[in-house]
Write an enzyme that holds these catalytic residues in place. Sequence first.
Site, PDB file in Angstrom:
ATOM      1  N   HIS A  64      -6.480   8.547  -8.732  1.00  0.00           N
ATOM      2  CA  HIS A  64      -6.356   9.934  -9.196  1.00  0.00           C
ATOM      3  C   HIS A  64      -7.255  10.265 -10.392  1.00  0.00           C
ATOM      4  O   HIS A  64      -7.318  11.425 -10.792  1.00  0.00           O
ATOM      5  CB  HIS A  64      -4.901  10.257  -9.541  1.00  0.00           C
ATOM      6  CG  HIS A  64      -4.469   9.696 -10.851  1.00  0.00           C
ATOM      7  ND1 HIS A  64      -4.181   8.363 -11.017  1.00  0.00           N
ATOM      8  CD2 HIS A  64      -4.315  10.285 -12.054  1.00  0.00           C
ATOM      9  CE1 HIS A  64      -3.856   8.157 -12.274  1.00  0.00           C
ATOM     10  NE2 HIS A  64      -3.924   9.313 -12.938  1.00  0.00           N
ATOM     11  N   HIS A  79      -9.837  13.931 -13.824  1.00  0.00           N
ATOM     12  CA  HIS A  79      -8.445  13.672 -13.457  1.00  0.00           C
ATOM     13  C   HIS A  79      -8.086  14.632 -12.327  1.00  0.00           C
ATOM     14  O   HIS A  79      -8.151  15.844 -12.498  1.00  0.00           O
ATOM     15  CB  HIS A  79      -7.550  13.912 -14.672  1.00  0.00           C
ATOM     16  CG  HIS A  79      -6.165  13.400 -14.501  1.00  0.00           C
ATOM     17  ND1 HIS A  79      -5.210  14.068 -13.780  1.00  0.00           N
ATOM     18  CD2 HIS A  79      -5.589  12.270 -14.970  1.00  0.00           C
ATOM     19  CE1 HIS A  79      -4.096  13.366 -13.812  1.00  0.00           C
ATOM     20  NE2 HIS A  79      -4.291  12.277 -14.525  1.00  0.00           N
TER      21      HIS A  79
END
Length: 156
Positions: A64, A79
């Site tokens: 992620h 992110h």
Amino acid sequence: MLFKRSQKNEIYAPVDGIYVKQELINDPTYATTIMGVGCGVRPANNIVKSPVDGEIMMVFPTGHAVGLKRKDGVEILIHIGIDTVNLQGKGFTTLVKQGDKVNVGAELVRFDQEIIKQNDLDPTVIVIFTNTNGHEITLHNESESITTRDVIADVK
């Protein structure tokens, strides 16, 4: 005639979508400058690309988040989504590893927005300059709709 390639000062969008000003990111850790200046993009597709020429400094095991470093020392955290670490990697496919050298536009991560949304999470892709290495970062936010060919920041 040969032209010498000048050093690139541009930072490109990591994903196509809608630009989100930092203070409007739906997470106080990123909405403030605690981790650094930056912005978000509400993704229109599922492919995160490198916004710079640089080196992959970190890839979270869950896929992620990715950290990059430019040759001039500027460090960038990408992110994907908010609280997506809780998915424990479900819906994320990393295409790079730590130490890889990448160019602007190289595919870094593929992700499944539907899985993110099915888990009631925000898929906004966040770009934070975690270390400017003494450089000044100027964010561009004139346009709401952006692509990976659009400059979102300049480094001076």
